[in-house]
Design an enzyme around this catalytic site. Structure first.
Site, PDB file in Angstrom:
ATOM      1  CB  CYS A  17      -0.962   0.073   1.191  1.00  0.00           C
ATOM      2  SG  CYS A  17      -2.011  -1.347   1.361  1.00  0.00           S
ATOM      3  NE  ARG A  74       4.498   1.748  -0.033  1.00  0.00           N
ATOM      4  CZ  ARG A  74       5.449   1.367   0.793  1.00  0.00           C
ATOM      5  NH1 ARG A  74       6.707   1.474   0.436  1.00  0.00           N
ATOM      6  NH2 ARG A  74       5.170   0.873   1.979  1.00  0.00           N
ATOM      7  CD1 TRP A 132      -0.237  -6.331  -3.403  1.00  0.00           C
ATOM      8  CD2 TRP A 132      -0.320  -7.004  -1.269  1.00  0.00           C
ATOM      9  NE1 TRP A 132       0.103  -7.670  -3.364  1.00  0.00           N
ATOM     10  CE2 TRP A 132       0.063  -8.111  -2.067  1.00  0.00           C
ATOM     11  CE3 TRP A 132      -0.442  -7.196   0.103  1.00  0.00           C
ATOM     12  CZ2 TRP A 132       0.332  -9.375  -1.535  1.00  0.00           C
ATOM     13  CZ3 TRP A 132      -0.175  -8.454   0.632  1.00  0.00           C
ATOM     14  CH2 TRP A 132       0.201  -9.534  -0.191  1.00  0.00           C
ATOM     15  CG  ASN A 159       1.675   0.691   4.287  1.00  0.00           C
ATOM     16  OD1 ASN A 159       1.374  -0.459   3.976  1.00  0.00           O
ATOM     17  ND2 ASN A 159       2.920   1.121   4.343  1.00  0.00           N
ATOM     18  N   GLY A 160      -0.405  -1.147   6.354  1.00  0.00           N
ATOM     19  CA  GLY A 160      -0.024  -2.020   7.467  1.00  0.00           C
ATOM     20  C   GLY A 160      -1.152  -2.959   7.815  1.00  0.00           C
ATOM     21  CD  GLU A 212      16.313 -13.606  -8.241  1.00  0.00           C
ATOM     22  OE1 GLU A 212      15.761 -14.223  -7.310  1.00  0.00           O
ATOM     23  OE2 GLU A 212      15.940 -12.469  -8.605  1.00  0.00           O
ATOM     24  CE  LYS A 232      13.100 -11.227 -10.518  1.00  0.00           C
ATOM     25  NZ  LYS A 232      13.775 -11.112  -9.294  1.00  0.00           N
ATOM     26  CD  GLU A 262       9.380 -11.515  -9.386  1.00  0.00           C
ATOM     27  OE1 GLU A 262       8.719 -11.007  -8.481  1.00  0.00           O
ATOM     28  OE2 GLU A 262      10.618 -11.604  -9.341  1.00  0.00           O
ATOM     29  CG  HIS A 272      15.991 -38.173  -7.418  1.00  0.00           C
ATOM     30  ND1 HIS A 272      16.306 -39.486  -7.197  1.00  0.00           N
ATOM     31  CD2 HIS A 272      17.159 -37.537  -7.651  1.00  0.00           C
ATOM     32  CE1 HIS A 272      17.612 -39.650  -7.264  1.00  0.00           C
ATOM     33  NE2 HIS A 272      18.165 -38.480  -7.550  1.00  0.00           N
ATOM     34  CE  LYS A 287      11.270  -2.876  -5.584  1.00  0.00           C
ATOM     35  NZ  LYS A 287      11.766  -4.055  -6.297  1.00  0.00           N
TER      36      LYS A 287
HETATM   37  C1  F6R Z   1      11.229 -10.802  -6.374  1.00  0.00           C
HETATM   38  C2  F6R Z   1      11.278  -9.909  -5.235  1.00  0.00           C
HETATM   39  C3  F6R Z   1      10.929 -10.461  -3.913  1.00  0.00           C
HETATM   40  C4  F6R Z   1      11.728  -9.781  -2.801  1.00  0.00           C
HETATM   41  C5  F6R Z   1      11.183 -10.216  -1.431  1.00  0.00           C
HETATM   42  C6  F6R Z   1      11.973  -9.600  -0.301  1.00  0.00           C
HETATM   43  O1  F6R Z   1      11.583 -10.131  -7.552  1.00  0.00           O
HETATM   44  O2  F6R Z   1      11.552  -8.736  -5.361  1.00  0.00           O
HETATM   45  O3  F6R Z   1      11.069 -11.846  -3.861  1.00  0.00           O
HETATM   46  O4  F6R Z   1      13.078 -10.136  -2.928  1.00  0.00           O
HETATM   47  O5  F6R Z   1       9.841  -9.820  -1.335  1.00  0.00           O
HETATM   48  O6  F6R Z   1      11.901  -8.213  -0.344  1.00  0.00           O
HETATM   49  P1  F6R Z   1      12.996  -7.345   0.371  1.00  0.00           P
HETATM   50  O7  F6R Z   1      14.283  -7.552  -0.374  1.00  0.00           O
HETATM   51  O8  F6R Z   1      12.499  -5.932   0.268  1.00  0.00           O
HETATM   52  O9  F6R Z   1      13.093  -7.838   1.775  1.00  0.00           O
END
Ligand code: F6R
Length: 603
Positions: A2, A28, A74, A98-99, A476, A480, A483, A499, A598
């Site tokens: 948010c 956000r 969000w 927010n929260g 990773e 990527k 997502e 397996h 984010k």
């Molecule tokens: C994926 C991504 C997330 C963050 C995770 C942790 O692209 O960005 O998996 O890595 O939500 O977020 P932070 O780094 O802000 O603790």
């Protein structure tokens, strides 16, 4: 989670301040949004389900107001809908939040017995009623908000308007970010400064449990004892170009292309001349005999790389843990353990809770974070900042690579402290660290990753395989891809696929294989043969010096030959580009993938 923005001004300002602010904060959360704008003839409240562009469609851009608050959501409590969107209103109070209010259910029952009727499924509406209820018993708003702080459990950043002070906004925060901004004619608040950067770059912090009063373009801050305090403003390090696409079609692509510069900046921050600089720029690690790397998502993947490198170079006992699991695992930690928390935002709820757990147990903590002054940075015993700058794309790229850089330097420091890195090895590392940004830039301009995408874009699912560090990188790469392109993919340690999961391989299934370790090359090649025998379409990324023409793959990309420490930073870049191209071909919302946000400030 948010985004919040608000302003008060001496003269009426355009509603665009709120709309543009929300757009800057959409990373956000973006499932619904709304504004409350104080106009001459009353309070205008507008809400929509979906993105800020929907709000723009229904709001006349010429309208102005003397103050206003806005929110992009969000969803946590209740589905994305107009009724659950913020601002929420309860009798004399209008607010955005927010929260998460953890005790909202019990408070709701209490408030219902007092006659409050709730329309939404949100915890925010309950908080709104709590504040309204207090305002019936008390008049001083600062006092009311401090009292609310004792009643509301959980995390929050609120921007609040009271009917009887129509030109004023109050703000309060606990475990959720909120920053204040000031210009000649107006005062602002937002979840981060990018929301009002086009109006002012002069910012002011609001600390936990303080209350800010924004009125007529001025700001007053009150401490926990309701006493007015002085707070100096300072210039934000953010620039407008940090929050613009600069000619790229998406922030994701822009941020991938920023990686060489970010890596250079991050390395330079800790090491100007030689690796010996780490003596001064990083904390003393000599007393630690165990490292535990903790994070969520990509940050956890960076931690996995740190863990592998630390085991290999510093010969230290280490593990990488998911913060959300670690915190409930009753972990066994000894006094000689350093817990290393990796987080771009520095606000991720599980990572923060895991750090607090370690602190309660008297364990030393180190935070690797990107956001200056974030909660993890403030609470850790040691903080190492990454130098990624503002990352706007929800999927992380440059922040992740800068995390890997910092962890690699940390490992090198520990290895040197333990006398495990010869002078010759140090020289090789130093040279590679210097040339790494350039190598990545060259790689990006000379390699055609897009051709991988055409084999993946129409697939039902894809697999990423690799061994050792390449496995951590595959995790990773897979994250990527899924997502941003919504394509189901899994990463497997290359030897593990047979397996069970190999049952899913059929003609044309894309298998993206990574080979950067000479010791593991033949083993992974055998695993490639296994999937090829079942019809897989193999897309291979291999270190150029390990490649021979006899290696068969549907597509091959050659990676620069580097030591594994540098390889761990460089090899993720083609994965990031590949995810971008696949998402683009599939027409996905690249910067703001569905269901994501984010900064994950909920557990
Ligand atoms: C994926 C991504 C997330 C963050 C995770 C942790 O692209 O960005 O998996 O890595 O939500 O977020 P932070 O780094 O802000 O603790």
């Amino acid at each position: 989670m948010c985004g919040i923005v608000g302003f008060t001004a001496r003269q009426p300002m355009s509603v665009r301040v709120l709309i543009d602010g929300l757009k800057a904060l959409e990373y956000r959360g973006y499932d619904s949004c709304g504004i409350a704008l104080k106009q001459k003839d009353g309070l205008l409240v507008q809400k929509v389900k979906g993105k800020v562009s929907g709000l723009e469609e229904i709001i006349d851009p010429s309208i102005t107001g003397i103050c206003g608050i806005a929110h992009t959501r969000w969803a946590t409590h209740g589905e994305p809908s107009v009724i659950n969107a913020h601002p929420h209103q309860m009798e004399h109070v209008t607010l955005v939040h927010n929260g998460i209010i953890e005790n909202s259910e019990e408070l709701k029952q209490e408030l219902q017995s007092k006659g409050y009727v709730f329309h939404s499924q949100t915890d925010t509406e309950v908080a709104c009623a709590v504040i309204d209820d207090l305002s019936k018993a008390y008049t001083d708003k600062i006092d009311i908000l401090h009292k609310a702080g004792f009643i509301l459990k959980g995390s929050y950043a609120f921007a609040i308007m009271f009917d009887d002070e129509p030109n004023t906004i109050y703000a309060v925060r606990k475990d959720s970010p909120l920053i204040l901004g000031i210009s000649d004619n107006a005062s602002y608040l937002a979840s981060d400064a990018s929301a009002f950067l086009s109006e002012t770059s002069l910012i002011m912090d609001l600390e936990e449990n303080e209350v800010a009063r924004l009125y007529n373009g001025e700001i007053e801050i009150y401490d926990i004892n309701c006493a007015l305090i002085h707070r100096s403003a300072y210039k934000s390090t953010l620039s407008l170009s940090d929050i613009q696409k600069d000619g790229y079609d998406t922030f994701l692509l822009k941020e991938i292309h920023e990686e060489p510069a970010v890596i250079k900046k991050t390395i330079h921050h800790y090491l100007q001349q030689s690796l010996l600089d780490l003596e001064q720029t990083m904390p003393d690690l000599s007393s630690y005999n165990r490292f535990v790397f903790i994070g969520c998502g990509s940050a956890m993947h960076a931690g996995m790389i740190g863990c592998r490198l630390a085991g290999k170079y510093a010969r230290i006992l280490c593990s990488a843990e998911l913060a959300s699991e670690f915190r409930y695992s009753d972990p066994i930690l000894s006094a000689d353990t350093l817990c290393i928390f990796v987080s771009q935002s520095g606000e991720t709820a599980d990572t923060l809770a895991a750090m607090r757990l370690c602190k309660d147990k008297g364990i030393d903590t180190l935070a690797v974070v990107n956001v200056l002054g974030s909660s993890l940075a403030k609470e850790a015993k040691f903080t190492l900042y990454t130098q990624a700058g503002k990352e706007i794309s929800v999927a992380t790229t440059k922040a992740y690579t800068s995390q890997v850089c910092v962890l690699a330097l940390l490992v090198l420091k520990k290895a040197m402290q333990e006398n495990l890195l010869s002078i010759e090895q140090q020289n090789i590392m130093e040279n590679q660290l210097k040339t790494l940004p350039l190598l990545i830039r060259d790689f990006m301009s000379n390699t055609n990753v897009e051709r991988f995408a055409k084999h993946i874009e129409n697939a039902e699912h894809a697999f990423f395989i690799g061994r050792g560090l390449d496995y951590a990188l595959s995790l990773e790469g897979s994250l990527k891809l899924k997502e941003v392109s919504y394509l189901q993919s899994e990463a497997y340690a290359a030897g593990e696929l047979k397996h069970g999961t190999i049952a899913l391989i059929e003609k044309g299934t894309p298998v993206i294989a990574l080979i950067t370790d000479p010791m593991l090359k033949d083993k992974t090649l055998s695993n490639i043969k296994e999937v090829q025998a079942r019809g897989a379409c193999v897309l291979l990324m291999i270190r150029e010096d390990l490649y021979t023409p006899s290696i068969e793959a549907d597509e091959t990309i050659l990676l620069p030959a580097l030591s594994d420490i540098m390889q761990a930073v460089a090899s993720v870049v083609p994965y990031q580009l590949m995810a971008y191209y696949v998402a683009k071909k599939r027409g996905c919302s690249i910067d703001q993938p569905r269901n994501l946000a984010k900064s994950v400030t909920v557990e």
